[in-house]
Design an enzyme around this catalytic site. Structure first.
Site, short mmCIF file in Angstrom:
data_model
loop_
_atom_site.label_atom_id
_atom_site.label_comp_id
_atom_site.label_asym_id
_atom_site.label_seq_id
_atom_site.Cartn_x
_atom_site.Cartn_y
_atom_site.Cartn_z
N HIS A 208 66.97 37.83 67.92
CA HIS A 208 68.02 36.96 68.46
C HIS A 208 69.28 37.01 67.60
CE1 HIS A 208 67.57 33.50 65.60
NE2 HIS A 208 66.31 33.89 65.55
N ASP B 108 68.61 35.18 59.49
CA ASP B 108 67.82 34.74 60.65
C ASP B 108 68.78 34.64 61.82
OD1 ASP B 108 66.17 33.47 62.49
OD2 ASP B 108 66.34 31.51 61.52
N GLU C 214 67.62 31.54 70.93
CA GLU C 214 66.36 31.31 70.22
C GLU C 214 66.39 30.06 69.36
OE1 GLU C 214 63.17 31.52 67.22
OE2 GLU C 214 65.34 31.37 66.91
N GLU C 215 67.51 29.81 68.70
CA GLU C 215 67.58 28.68 67.78
C GLU C 215 67.47 27.33 68.49
OE1 GLU C 215 67.15 28.84 64.80
OE2 GLU C 215 67.90 30.76 64.04
N ASP D 7 61.56 38.64 64.02
CA ASP D 7 62.30 37.50 63.50
C ASP D 7 62.05 37.43 62.00
OD1 ASP D 7 63.71 35.04 63.34
OD2 ASP D 7 63.03 34.48 65.34
N HIS E 172 67.05 28.99 57.04
CA HIS E 172 67.93 27.95 57.61
C HIS E 172 68.76 27.26 56.53
CE1 HIS E 172 66.09 27.31 61.87
NE2 HIS E 172 66.25 28.59 61.57
#
Length: 348
Positions: free
Chosen positions: A69, A186, A220-221, A241, A321
């Site tokens: 993603h 990410d 995706e997030e 991922d 994150h």
């Protein structure tokens, strides 16, 4: 074949520098689309704005799909304060403390971009006695815009409104020791890895055993990037991922992480075993791991009811994150495993 991460890292640097919080991914999708067109790869967009690249294989009755993603964490303007500062609402699952002090960009609906900094309202220790103790939350954090604004009216005159997207400065760096430090690894590291694998397939004129789709998803997030546009012929669905690193985790920054289970449940046992066998046969260094607070596009597809064999792998990403980092060896091993996987037989 010897895999080098240098080209992939160059692409990562470019990708993380294109703002693309979930809901604002047109520019980065267009960029990826242009790279695939240069490779003469067939592409199409879905209605959600994601991109699907397809390489025909010998078997066109059974398909594979791999996904990574391109959407990232970010924020959106929730409120314009009387002071001329902005209240933000978060896009994606992360904590306010992970963005305190970060430079950012605000993109208006008219196409103008302004810079700013995400700060605690009570930042100055010369004014606020308990600045360090105040909770990092929506009520206390705000965006200081790098323009002469003294009121909400001044901000409106710039064209900034509720609903404008806020993206974070990636601060990407590549060290001599081989580390890649940046926000948004990410999952832009994995997007770059898939693009590098596609490039190798085209340059080597490889004939894949099965028609293979590469979905560059863009939601995706927020939980639903890859649970549509899966063709009925798709048997295996592999999400690429990040591998999660922390206490109790096997994943590190130097190998490819193969996920056994995340918060949604176990991944397909046969596909996991197949990936492990491929890694062993091809001297790919790997770790098996469980990601306790995690969900992927593959698990979203299973939840949506798709009858597929699902798996999840990726480079190990430290401080996910937040202030993310990986190493070129993890990129190399992840690339190698995918390269061998797409040329292998299916598990069913």
């Amino acid at each position: 074949m010897t895999f080098s991460a240098d080209k992939t890292i160059e692409l990562i640097e470019k990708l993380v520098s294109i703002p693309s919080p979930s809901g604002y991914t047109e520019e980065v999708i267009t960029y990826v689309e242009s790279l695939l067109k240069e490779l003469n790869v067939e592409t199409k967009r879905n209605r959600k704005g994601g991109l699907i690249a397809t390489i025909p294989g010998q078997n066109q009755e059974q398909h594979r799909m791999l996904t990574a993603h391109v959407d990232t964490l970010g924020a959106i303007v929730k409120e314009i304060k009387a002071s001329g500062r902005l209240v933000i609402d978060l896009i994606g699952g992360f904590l306010y403390n992970s963005i305190e002090g970060e430079y950012c960009q605000i993109a208006t609906s008219a196409g103008k971009v302004y810079t700013g900094t995400i700060l605690m309202h009570q930042t100055s220790v010369h004014v606020y006695k308990d600045a360090g103790k105040a909770e990092r939350n929506q009520a206390n954090m705000e965006v200081r815009i790098d323009e002469v604004v003294k009121s909400a009216e001044d901000v409106h005159k710039l064209g900034i409104e509720v609903g404008d997207f806020v993206s974070f400065d990636p601060r990407v760096q590549v060290t001599e020791s081989g580390f890649v430090k940046s926000r948004h690894l990410d999952d832009k590291a994995s997007v770059a890895i898939l693009l590098e694998v596609i490039r190798q397939v085209k340059e080597e004129e490889l004939q894949l055993p099965y028609t293979t789709h590469f979905l560059i998803s863009n939601n995706e997030e927020i939980g639903y990037g890859g649970n549509s546009n899966i063709s009925p012929e798709t048997v295996e669905y592999l999400a690429v991922d990040m591998g999660a690193i922390g206490d109790g985790q096997a994943t590190d920054e130097y190998t490819v992480s193969i996920c056994v289970k995340d918060s949604t449940g176990p991944y397909h046992y046969g596909l996991r075993q197949h990936l492990v066998s491929l890694a062993k046969e091809n001297n790919v260094e790997y770790k098996l791991d469980i990601y306790p607070h995690y969900g992927s596009d593959a698990s979203a597809a299973i939840r949506a009811g798709h009858d597929i064999v699902h798996g999840l792998i990726g480079p190990g990403i430290d401080s996910s994150h937040a202030f993310e980092r990986t190493h070129k060896t993890s990129i190399k091993h992840t690339t190698a495993l995918i390269y061998h996987y797409i040329q292998s037989k299916m598990v069913l």
